[in-house]
Design an enzyme around this catalytic site. Structure first.
Site, PDB file in Angstrom:
ATOM      1  N   SER A 122      31.930  46.037  43.516  1.00 48.57           N
ATOM      2  CA  SER A 122      32.190  46.369  42.104  1.00 48.57           C
ATOM      3  C   SER A 122      31.003  47.144  41.544  1.00 48.57           C
ATOM      4  CB  SER A 122      32.362  45.079  41.300  1.00 48.57           C
ATOM      5  OG  SER A 122      32.372  45.347  39.908  1.00 48.57           O
ATOM      6  N   TYR A 166      29.518  36.679  39.185  1.00 47.33           N
ATOM      7  CA  TYR A 166      30.430  37.709  39.725  1.00 47.33           C
ATOM      8  C   TYR A 166      29.615  38.842  40.352  1.00 47.33           C
ATOM      9  CZ  TYR A 166      33.991  41.420  39.659  1.00 47.33           C
ATOM     10  OH  TYR A 166      34.853  42.438  40.005  1.00 47.33           O
ATOM     11  N   ALA A 167      28.620  39.350  39.608  1.00 45.20           N
ATOM     12  CA  ALA A 167      27.833  40.499  40.067  1.00 45.20           C
ATOM     13  C   ALA A 167      27.087  40.181  41.356  1.00 45.20           C
ATOM     14  CB  ALA A 167      26.856  40.915  38.974  1.00 45.20           C
ATOM     15  N   LYS A 178      29.401  40.376  44.247  1.00 43.30           N
ATOM     16  CA  LYS A 178      29.796  41.755  44.575  1.00 43.30           C
ATOM     17  C   LYS A 178      28.649  42.524  45.227  1.00 43.30           C
ATOM     18  CE  LYS A 178      34.064  41.487  43.355  1.00 43.30           C
ATOM     19  NZ  LYS A 178      35.133  41.711  44.349  1.00 43.30           N
TER      20      LYS A 178
HETATM   21  N1  LIG Z   1      39.798  45.625  37.666  1.00 44.41           N
HETATM   22  C1  LIG Z   1      38.532  46.013  37.676  1.00 44.41           C
HETATM   23  O1  LIG Z   1      38.022  46.619  36.703  1.00 44.41           O
HETATM   24  C2  LIG Z   1      37.685  45.766  38.886  1.00 44.41           C
HETATM   25  C3  LIG Z   1      36.419  46.410  38.949  1.00 44.41           C
HETATM   26  C4  LIG Z   1      35.612  46.181  40.041  1.00 44.41           C
HETATM   27  C5  LIG Z   1      36.052  45.381  41.089  1.00 44.41           C
HETATM   28  N2  LIG Z   1      37.279  44.787  41.004  1.00 44.41           N
HETATM   29  C6  LIG Z   1      37.690  43.936  42.131  1.00 44.41           C
HETATM   30  O2  LIG Z   1      38.929  44.380  42.626  1.00 44.41           O
HETATM   31  C7  LIG Z   1      39.613  43.282  43.246  1.00 44.41           C
HETATM   32  C8  LIG Z   1      41.020  43.227  42.701  1.00 44.41           C
HETATM   33  O3  LIG Z   1      40.934  42.973  41.313  1.00 44.41           O
HETATM   34  P1  LIG Z   1      42.112  43.321  40.303  1.00 44.41           P
HETATM   35  O4  LIG Z   1      41.494  44.006  39.169  1.00 44.41           O
HETATM   36  O5  LIG Z   1      43.252  43.931  41.007  1.00 44.41           O
HETATM   37  O6  LIG Z   1      42.445  41.825  39.804  1.00 44.41           O
HETATM   38  P2  LIG Z   1      43.816  41.007  39.702  1.00 44.41           P
HETATM   39  O7  LIG Z   1      43.449  39.769  38.969  1.00 44.41           O
HETATM   40  O8  LIG Z   1      44.884  41.870  39.170  1.00 44.41           O
HETATM   41  O9  LIG Z   1      44.151  40.654  41.224  1.00 44.41           O
HETATM   42  C9  LIG Z   1      43.389  39.731  41.956  1.00 44.41           C
HETATM   43  C10 LIG Z   1      44.298  39.058  42.958  1.00 44.41           C
HETATM   44  O10 LIG Z   1      43.506  38.159  43.746  1.00 44.41           O
HETATM   45  C11 LIG Z   1      44.288  36.994  43.944  1.00 44.41           C
HETATM   46  N3  LIG Z   1      43.456  35.842  44.269  1.00 44.41           N
HETATM   47  C12 LIG Z   1      42.591  35.171  43.469  1.00 44.41           C
HETATM   48  N4  LIG Z   1      42.065  34.127  44.120  1.00 44.41           N
HETATM   49  C13 LIG Z   1      42.605  34.124  45.363  1.00 44.41           C
HETATM   50  C14 LIG Z   1      42.458  33.306  46.500  1.00 44.41           C
HETATM   51  N5  LIG Z   1      41.645  32.229  46.511  1.00 44.41           N
HETATM   52  N6  LIG Z   1      43.160  33.611  47.607  1.00 44.41           N
HETATM   53  C15 LIG Z   1      43.995  34.671  47.626  1.00 44.41           C
HETATM   54  N7  LIG Z   1      44.190  35.482  46.573  1.00 44.41           N
HETATM   55  C16 LIG Z   1      43.495  35.217  45.458  1.00 44.41           C
HETATM   56  C17 LIG Z   1      45.010  36.786  42.626  1.00 44.41           C
HETATM   57  O11 LIG Z   1      46.127  35.923  42.770  1.00 44.41           O
HETATM   58  C18 LIG Z   1      45.398  38.215  42.283  1.00 44.41           C
HETATM   59  O12 LIG Z   1      46.661  38.555  42.806  1.00 44.41           O
HETATM   60  C19 LIG Z   1      38.773  42.045  42.942  1.00 44.41           C
HETATM   61  O13 LIG Z   1      37.972  41.740  44.064  1.00 44.41           O
HETATM   62  C20 LIG Z   1      37.906  42.492  41.778  1.00 44.41           C
HETATM   63  O14 LIG Z   1      36.694  41.765  41.692  1.00 44.41           O
HETATM   64  C21 LIG Z   1      38.109  44.965  39.923  1.00 44.41           C
END
Ligand SMILES: NC(=O)c1ccc[n+]([C@@H]2O[C@H](COP(=O)([O-])OP(=O)(O)OC[C@H]3O[C@@H](n4cnc5c(N)ncnc54)[C@H](O)[C@@H]3O)[C@@H](O)[C@H]2O)c1
Length: 291
Positions: free
Chosen positions: A174, A187-188, A191
């Site tokens: 991230s 979180y940070a 990541k």
């Molecule tokens: N959206 C953003 O701005 C952003 C930015 C940087 C990084 N990310 C990273 O991208 C990835 C996806 O995030 P997103 O924005 O699509 O979020 P989201 O919440 O839409 O999706 C996350 C998914 O992970 C699943 N999950 C959570 N815990 C779990 C577990 N123990 N086992 C299996 N599945 C599990 C959830 O059910 C969900 O479907 C994450 O790793 C997040 O940290 C997102």
């Protein structure tokens, strides 16, 4: 029409795209198409029930992969699978808690059973939680670390064992792993650790022909961030949404935020042969927020 057929149709001037067909035909050589194709490959995507994971799974399927979908959320997985199948692809739903090593190992077994081989593994599942360092509890650290860090680690390990013909592992870090921000320390931290795990795994698994890279998304409009402007009753606070998107857009030289597609396209590059000499790298689709 899947993505590859669509490209070919465009190249042949049959897709009604209005493009200069002679020029497209010259540009869309077989080599170029196959460099971005996942045809005949099996790809595992965790976090595939929502957001970036769902879009990555759909994009990999459009590129020809048989996708194996892991997540805690079974209904969300079924919805992703339905989209893949509607687009002519093949999806296997495999409910998985990525924080549980034995379930992650079972996901790898399910993938090899479904596709006969494993080629791509994307560790997308993740959670976010805010807390001030001075208030953080062991539960705060455990909840985030178990999914983001352990989950990614077990995914890399399972993929490393199951990829018998080489392959590509894609982790999700991230922009937050590089930009310190109040209340996001846990979180940070996970990541930032994922970025270094990526480099360690690339060094260890490279001799087996396995590439390991990460994407480090910037602010991306998915359910994870939509919670910031969703009221407890599920309704959208439009003012909060507009304010947050304006704030985040202003941090980017491009003046905008990302959609899940932006992350999925970057992940497709890392999954496919187009990136065959790329390993141990963190690609940052963040609109230039961190350079
Ligand atoms: N959206 C953003 O701005 C952003 C930015 C940087 C990084 N990310 C990273 O991208 C990835 C996806 O995030 P997103 O924005 O699509 O979020 P989201 O919440 O839409 O999706 C996350 C998914 O992970 C699943 N999950 C959570 N815990 C779990 C577990 N123990 N086992 C299996 N599945 C599990 C959830 O059910 C969900 O479907 C994450 O790793 C997040 O940290 C997102």
């Amino acid at each position: 029409m899947d993505m590859i057929s669509g490209l070919r149709a465009a190249a042949a001037g049959t897709a009604g795209t209005g493009v200069d067909t002679a020029r497209s035909r010259a540009l869309l050589s077989d080599d170029l198409v196959s460099a971005f194709s996942l045809r005949g490959r099996t790809a595992v995507v965790t976090g595939a029930a929502s957001g970036i994971g769902r879009q990555a799974a759909i994009t990999f399927a459009h590129a020809g992969a048989d996708v194996v979908l892991g997540d805690l959320d079974r209904d969300g997985l079924e919805a992703t699978a339905a989209e893949v199948v509607a687009a002519g692809g093949t999806a296997t739903v495999a409910p998985t808690d990525v924080s549980d090593r034995s379930q992650v190992n079972a996901l790898a077994v399910a993938a090899v059973r479904a596709g006969g081989r494993l080629d791509v593994w994307a560790n997308v599942a993740g959670v976010i939680r805010t807390c001030r360092i001075v208030d953080a509890t062991p539960e705060d650290l455990d909840a985030v670390t178990r999914v983001n860090l352990y989950g990614t680690y077990w995914g890399v390990a399972a993929a490393g064992r199951a990829m018998k013909h080489g392959g590509s592992i894609i982790n999700v870090s991230s922009a937050g792993g590089e930009m310190p921000a109040p209340t996001l320390s846990v979180y940070a931290m996970t990541k930032a650790a994922i970025a270094h795990l990526t480099r360690c795994a690339a060094a260890e698994l490279g001799p087996a022909g396995i590439r390991v890279n990460a994407v480090a998304p910037g602010f991306t409009d998915t359910p994870m961030v939509q919670r910031l402007w969703t009221r407890p009753d599920g309704s959208v606070d439009e003012d909060a949404r507009a304010q947050m998107l304006a704030l985040r857009s202003a941090q980017s030289p491009l003046g905008t935020t990302a959609t899940a597609d932006d992350q999925a396209w970057a992940m497709l590059y890392l999954a496919a042969d187009a990136s065959r000499f790329v390993t141990g790298q963190v690609l940052r689709p963040n609109g230039g927020v961190v350079m």
